[in-house]
Design an enzyme around this catalytic site. Structure first.
Site, PDB file in Angstrom:
ATOM      1  N   CYS A 137      46.224  40.828  47.561  1.00  0.00           N
ATOM      2  CA  CYS A 137      46.121  39.740  46.592  1.00  0.00           C
ATOM      3  C   CYS A 137      45.851  38.459  47.384  1.00  0.00           C
ATOM      4  O   CYS A 137      45.291  38.521  48.475  1.00  0.00           O
ATOM      5  CB  CYS A 137      47.390  39.653  45.746  1.00  0.00           C
ATOM      6  SG  CYS A 137      48.878  39.316  46.714  1.00  0.00           S
ATOM      7  N   GLN A 138      46.284  37.332  46.878  1.00  0.00           N
ATOM      8  CA  GLN A 138      46.040  36.081  47.589  1.00  0.00           C
ATOM      9  C   GLN A 138      46.965  35.907  48.785  1.00  0.00           C
ATOM     10  O   GLN A 138      46.530  35.517  49.855  1.00  0.00           O
ATOM     11  CB  GLN A 138      46.179  34.893  46.623  1.00  0.00           C
ATOM     12  CG  GLN A 138      45.723  33.576  47.182  1.00  0.00           C
ATOM     13  CD  GLN A 138      44.228  33.505  47.424  1.00  0.00           C
ATOM     14  OE1 GLN A 138      43.443  34.296  46.902  1.00  0.00           O
ATOM     15  NE2 GLN A 138      43.799  32.566  48.243  1.00  0.00           N
TER      16      GLN A 138
END
Length: 177
Positions: free
Chosen positions: A68-69
């Site tokens: 993800c981020q």
């Protein structure tokens, strides 16, 4: 009774790089569609965590890597993969931010919408600045606008629900085709 040990492997950028293009590996980006549309690791498939359920967890015999981020959403997504029957899942510790910091290649589309958090920061900052200027130039009642925005940001921080982000997500330019 046999207890199955579930294992979440945390990959460094170097480890992720060696596995990302392996034919025995599938990489899932669990960020939202707009984030993925703007930039992502080449070859990754997008399955947003917000839409991931026990029923929608992809079934594969390949090694699964999630990212993800920053690493938080991929850890939560791993729990769903474990609940769906996976014994081992890897995730990229540090997420896409660490990937970019390591100067590794990625696909980028500058025409895609800005990430939602940046949009929220721009709009919230603009509202606070407007409320502050109007309170100095027109009426102190405009400070209520800045207070409302500040309260909304605090509520979002405490609950994880951001009404402004939900409103912005429905704007036409944020609709990913």
């Amino acid at each position: 009774m046999t207890t199955i040990q579930r294992q979440l492997l945390e990959l460094s950028p170097a480890e992720f790089t060696t596995q990302v293009n392996s034919p025995n590996t599938v990489v899932f980006d669990v960020r939202e569609q707009a984030e993925y549309a703007r930039e992502h690791v080449a070859g990754a498939q997008n399955i947003p965590l917000s839409r991931l359920t026990l029923e929608t967890v992809p079934q594969t015999t390949k090694n699964v890597i999630l990212y993800c981020q920053s690493g938080n959403r991929s850890r939560r997504a791993a729990d769903l993969f474990f609940a769906a029957g996976y014994d081992q899942v890897a995730h990229f510790d540090g997420g896409f931010m660490a990937w970019k910091e390591a100067n590794l290649p990625y696909n980028e589309n500058k025409k895609a919408p800005l990430p939602m958090m940046r949009q929220v920061q721009i709009v919230a900052g603009g509202l606070v600045l407007t409320g502050t200027l109007l309170s100095a130039l027109v009426s102190p009642w405009f400070l209520l606008l800045t207070g409302f925005v500040g309260g909304g940001l605090m509520f979002a921080g405490f609950t994880g629900f951001c009404g402004m982000a939900n409103l912005l997500a429905h704007l036409p330019y944020n609709q990913v085709k």
